[in-house]
Scaffold this motif. Sequence first.
Motif, short mmCIF file in Angstrom:
data_model
loop_
_atom_site.label_atom_id
_atom_site.label_comp_id
_atom_site.label_asym_id
_atom_site.label_seq_id
_atom_site.Cartn_x
_atom_site.Cartn_y
_atom_site.Cartn_z
N SER A 1 0.81 -1.23 0.00
CA SER A 1 0.00 0.00 0.00
C SER A 1 0.83 1.27 0.00
CB SER A 1 -0.92 0.01 1.23
OG SER A 1 -0.16 -0.05 2.43
N GLY A 2 2.15 1.19 0.13
CA GLY A 2 2.98 2.39 0.12
C GLY A 2 3.28 2.90 1.53
N VAL A 3 3.62 4.17 1.63
CA VAL A 3 3.99 4.78 2.91
C VAL A 3 2.74 4.96 3.76
CG1 VAL A 3 5.02 6.79 4.04
CG2 VAL A 3 5.96 5.96 1.87
N GLU A 4 2.78 4.47 4.99
CA GLU A 4 1.65 4.60 5.90
C GLU A 4 1.67 5.97 6.57
OE1 GLU A 4 1.71 1.41 8.66
OE2 GLU A 4 1.56 -0.17 7.13
N VAL B 1 5.81 -7.24 9.51
CA VAL B 1 5.75 -8.45 8.68
C VAL B 1 7.01 -8.48 7.82
CG1 VAL B 1 4.49 -9.72 6.91
CG2 VAL B 1 3.24 -8.40 8.64
N PRO B 2 7.82 -9.53 7.95
CA PRO B 2 9.07 -9.57 7.19
C PRO B 2 8.86 -9.43 5.69
CG PRO B 2 9.02 -11.31 8.86
CD PRO B 2 7.65 -10.73 8.80
N TRP B 3 9.74 -8.63 5.06
CA TRP B 3 9.76 -8.38 3.61
C TRP B 3 8.52 -7.64 3.09
CZ3 TRP B 3 10.71 -13.58 5.22
CH2 TRP B 3 12.07 -13.88 5.34
N LEU B 4 7.52 -7.50 3.91
CA LEU B 4 6.32 -6.77 3.49
C LEU B 4 6.31 -5.36 4.08
CD1 LEU B 4 3.64 -6.85 1.97
CD2 LEU B 4 2.56 -7.70 4.08
N MET B 5 6.86 -5.20 5.27
CA MET B 5 6.88 -3.90 5.95
C MET B 5 8.33 -3.52 6.23
SD MET B 5 3.74 -4.64 8.62
CE MET B 5 3.73 -2.97 9.29
N GLN B 6 8.72 -2.33 5.76
CA GLN B 6 10.09 -1.86 5.92
C GLN B 6 10.08 -0.55 6.73
OE1 GLN B 6 12.05 -1.50 2.15
NE2 GLN B 6 11.60 -3.61 1.53
#
Length: 309
Positions: free
Chosen positions: A70-73, A85-90
Motif C-alpha cells: 500500500s505504500g507509505v503509511e 511483517v518480514p519483507w512486506l513492511m520496511q
Amino acid sequence: QACAILISSKPNLETRAQTVEDAMAASSADKLLTMVSRLSLGLGGLAVIPSLCLYDVDGGQRVVMLNMLSGVEDKVRGEGTHFKVPWLMQPKIYNIRTRPKLIQTTTGTKDLQTITIHVRMLFKPAVDGLPNIHRTLGEDYDERVLPSIANEVIKATIAQYNAESLLTQREKVSNQIREGIVARAHQFNILMDDVSITHLTYGKEFAKAIEEKQVAEQEAERQKFIVTKAEQERQATVIRSEGEAEAAKLISEALKTHGSGLIEVRRIDAAKDIAESLAKSPNVMYLPSGQQMLLNVGGGGRPGGPQGQ
C-alpha cells in the motif's frame, strides 16, 4: 544327527536375536536424533522470528513504515518495540532531535558591494509531516531543502541593504532572515528553533575604503583640534595683551598721580629678591663693589652718587 542339528541351530538363533536387538537400538537412535534435529530447527526458527518480525525505536527517533503493498503509511511509530511483517513492511527511521546546519554564501548588497555571510540554523522535522517528507524528499531532506531556501532568503534580504547598513542594522537584518527561513522551511514540514548570523565579512575593496574613511575622519578631527587650539591661543593672546595694556595704563596713571614712588618700590622688591637668591647660592661669597645689582635704592647708580657695597 538330530542332537547335532539342535546344537548347531542354537547359536544361529542367538545371532538372529542379537541382530534384531541391534536393529531396534539403531532405529531408536535414529528417532531420537530426528526429534532433536526437529527441536533444534524449531528453536532456531523461534530465535529468528524476533529479528525478522520485531524492531526497536530509540528515544529521539520516529519510524515511517513503508508497506510494499500500500505504500507509505500515515501512522508514525514512536519509541518502543513494534511488530512488522518480514519483507512486506520496511521501517524507515528518522531523527527528530534538534540539529545544527551552517550555511555560507557570498552575495551582493544594494550598493553592489560583495560580502560573505555565515548563517547557523537549528532545525528538526515536524513529526506529523514525516510521512510526507519521506514521500517527497527522502531521508536526506535537510541536504535537499535547507541550502536552497537559506541561500534564497539570505540573498534576497541582503540585496535590500547597503553594506554599511548591515553593520548598523544587524539585528533587523538577522530577524528578517530568520522570519524568511522559518516561513520557507515550514512549507517542507521542517521546524526552525533558531536562525542567527554568526559571521559577516566584506570584500577587500570595501574594507580598504572603510579604512581610508576612518583615516580621513581622524585627520579631520585632528585638523579641527588644531584650529580650535589656535583660536584658543589667539583669544589668550588678545586677553593677555589687553591685560598688559590695562596694567600699563594703570601704571602710567599711578606715576602721574604719585610720581616715581611706585618705581622705587618695585626696585626695592627686585633688589630684595636678587639679594636673597645670591645669599642662597653656594658660589657667591661676597658682593663685589661697583656692580649694579639694583641695590642702589637711591637712584640706581646715578652719576656722582654713592656706590652700593
